[in-house]
Write an enzyme that holds these catalytic residues in place. Structure first.
Site, short mmCIF file in Angstrom:
data_model
loop_
_atom_site.label_atom_id
_atom_site.label_comp_id
_atom_site.label_asym_id
_atom_site.label_seq_id
_atom_site.Cartn_x
_atom_site.Cartn_y
_atom_site.Cartn_z
N ALA A 131 -46.78 0.99 38.99
CA ALA A 131 -46.71 2.40 38.62
C ALA A 131 -45.29 2.84 38.36
O ALA A 131 -44.57 3.24 39.27
CB ALA A 131 -47.33 3.25 39.73
N CYS A 132 -44.86 2.78 37.12
CA CYS A 132 -43.47 3.01 36.75
C CYS A 132 -43.27 4.39 36.13
O CYS A 132 -44.21 5.09 35.84
CB CYS A 132 -43.02 1.94 35.76
SG CYS A 132 -43.38 0.25 36.31
#
Length: 475
Positions: free
Chosen positions: A11-12
């Site tokens: 999850a960037c």
């Protein structure tokens, strides 16, 4: 590292900046690589190679025959290749920067008609099979897009590309379909784990690219009515409650920092993809975004808000950040000097961005070591150790951390300016050796200052034990 469950999702958060939107004419792409709290990254430089190579993915099994010539490039692979390379980000010798990937979700209807391909291309391979073989950002989009169309992809992702002239963002929305948009020169974008590209103008080939049959696919399956705007986010993406908690607040906060006079809500599906900032964008502003956790709002998890608000939204910088990078391509300079790979190991909020020249021949030894267990020789673990200490007494130690971060950044800028002045007078091997040497010196300096802070905090922490007792100072 994209997984089916949100709790294991890579999850960037990403940022992209056009050259006219920046203070000095640079293009920027940057991203936090978020996956696991203790999963080291390395930093390497691959040399130019002239051998035909067969690539086989350890993640999906995808097999590719690669072009014979591969460019030199920087990269940040995993500490182990057991699950794949995950090289993630870098700048090649031709002045192309790439960051992959910004993981996202596609809706069930789209995936029902064009499912993800288990043996297709995935995040772990993208930089490795694209960046060494392209000469421009646009060429990078086309190469990756062709691979997705031909081999399929096992994930829904966003991928960032840039060169000195253009910045592009590509999104895969299903097993074989994708679109890409050029970020206008005077604009920026902040992206966070959701399909973000909005209306696509297929006639404007200077600013949009796509898989060949995407319009026919969408029309055939009644996902889009011919003659109406083709809104990729609405056709392929999701609008779920988890988006409003997990994704949109990060875009809101990034835009809040760059457009402070704009009034928007963190839980909004109406946030625009592309915006013009209120003032010229600098690397410091981008590092502020990527190292942020809703400071100055009631949503800051280490702030003064109410408990229900402090943990309402997922922050940008968090414990699961493995590394954060800002890839800067400066104008009017050769790639070797003008390209800067700013790298912060570990959690950006508790680390610092060190600028490495794109033209280095190798990376420092401490950036190439470190496994799953703490290793004092590892650059990654040096910054993670400091983060653990700060976390244990955050409100007592954070002010000291901020002071060191500011001082180190100022000195790195001074060192970089001096190095630039010398570098432009050199050529050939002398230039490469100088860029490698000065980049290593900046990395060593930053680590030295942060380790000095670590020593100070360890000393101070000895008197903050829960077994302590306030009594006569002599007892």
């Amino acid at each position: 590292m994209q997984k089916n469950l949100l709790t294991n999702f890579s999850a960037c958060t990403s940022v992209l900046v056009g050259k006219a939107a920046s203070a000095d004419g640079s293009t920027f792409i940057g991203r936090n690589e978020d996956s696991k709290a203790a999963w080291p990254k390395h930093f390497v430089k691959h040399a130019h190679n002239s051998a035909v190579t067969e690539f086989i993915s350890k993640d999906t099994g995808l097999a590719l025959t690669l072009p014979q010539e591969s460019a030199a490039y920087t990269a940040t692979p995993e500490w182990t290749d057991k699950f794949g390379l995950f090289e993630e980000d870098g700048i090649n010798e031709y002045g192309v920067a790439m960051s992959a990937t910004e993981s996202a979700y596609a809706n069930a209807q789209v995936l029902g008609y064009d499912p993800l391909v288990a043996g297709g291309i995935a995040e772990e391979a993208m930089v490795t099979v694209v960046l060494p073989y392209v000469h421009s950002a646009r060429e990078g989009v086309q190469r990756l897009g062709d691979l997705i169309s031909q081999s399929g992809t096992s994930e829904t992702n966003g991928i960032l590309f840039s060169d000195q002239e253009e910045v592009w963002y590509l999104e895969s929305g299903s097993g074989h379909h994708w679109v890409a948009q050029r970020i206008p020169d005077d604009s920026y974008a902040v992206v966070s784990n959701q399909l973000s590209i909005q209306v696509v103008d297929f006639a404007d080939t200077a600013n949009f690219m796509s898989s060949p049959a995407i319009q026919a696919f969408a029309s055939q399956h009644h996902l889009w009515r011919t003659g109406t705007p083709f809104n990729f986010r609405e056709i392929f993406g999701t609008q779920s409650q988890s988006d409003l908690i997990y994704n949109t607040p990060r875009v809101w906060y990034g835009q809040r920092l760059l457009n402070p006079s704009s009034k928007q809500k963190p839980m909004s599906f109406a946030l625009p993809f592309v915006r013009q900032a209120e003032r010229p964008i600098t690397v410091e502003m981008l590092s502020q975004i990527l190292s942020s956790h809703f400071q100055g709002t009631k949503y800051d998890p280490v702030g003064q808000g109410k408990p229900k608000n402090k943990h309402k939204f997922r922050p940008i910088s968090l414990a699961k950040t493995q590394e954060s990078h800002i890839l800067q391509l400066r104008p009017n300079l050769p790639t070797a000097i003008g390209g800067l790979h700013w790298l912060a190991m570990g959690v950006a909020a508790e680390s610092c961005y060190v600028p490495f020249y794109a033209g280095i021949s190798e990376t420092p030894a401490d950036y190439k070591v470190g496994g799953a267990t703490y290793d004092p020789q590892s650059n990654y673990w040096a910054y993670k150790l400091l983060g653990v200490l700060v976390d244990s007494h955050y409100h007592q130690f954070n002010e000291q951390l901020a002071a060191v971060q500011n001082e180190v950044h100022a000195n790195l800028l001074h060192q970089l300016e001096e190095a630039d002045q010398k570098a432009v007078t050199l050529t050939g091997t002398a230039l490469t050796d100088y860029l490698t040497k000065t980049s290593a010196q900046r990395g060593a300096y930053a680590r030295q200052e942060f380790e000095a802070l670590t020593a100070t905090l360890i000393t101070q922490a000895t008197d903050r034990s829960p077994l302590n007792f306030n009594t006569d100072a002599n007892l």
